[in-house]
Design a protein around this motif. Structure first.
Motif: not given
Length: 143
Positions: A55-57, A8-13, A88-89
């Motif tokens: 969409e993220a890297e 999974g992802g811990v997605v930040f913006y 990172n989104a």
């Protein structure tokens, strides 16, 4: 016991993190089962896309968590072992996938997300990942 490998992802913006509310009223991070020997990173990318339309890297690994529960449908205990990525989104645009059992979600300031998130290990994961994320962003700006 059934052991499931997940990612999974811990997605930040910026200074916010993405969390989802499922149909059990739990606030969680996007994640899913690794299928067909798919690389864990690919599963993380796929789950954030499927569950949130993001969409993220991937910037880095964030660590691993593990939790157990009793599956009513399987009539057996299950252990989910999850590999997490700091991501990172590319934008703040998202689409919560209600067909996947999610009822709400979005980017929240870190403190608010930590207050909302249901499981203590996910709270710790967000906190530690955010510190690492901020360091990586400082390094990017310095280059």
């Amino acid at each position: 016991m059934i052991v499931r490998n997940c990612a999974g992802g811990v997605v930040f913006y910026a200074n916010q993190v993405f969390i989802l509310k499922n149909d059990k009223n739990e606030w969680v991070l996007p994640k899913g089962k690794i299928r067909n020997d798919e690389p864990a990173a690919d599963t993380a990318y796929n789950r954030i896309d499927i569950e949130a339309g993001l969409e993220a890297e991937i910037l880095s690994t964030a660590g691993e968590t593990c939790y157990e529960f009793f599956s009513v449908t399987r009539k057996r205990p299950v252990c989910n072992q999850i590999v997490w990525y700091i991501m990172n989104a590319k934008s703040k645009e998202f689409q919560v996938n209600k067909a996947e059992g999610f009822v709400d979600g979005g980017f929240y300031p870190i403190d608010e997300a930590i207050d909302k998130i249901t499981y203590s290990q996910d709270r710790s994961l967000i906190s530690l990942s955010y510190r690492k994320y901020k360091e990586m962003m400082k390094e990017k700006v310095a280059i």
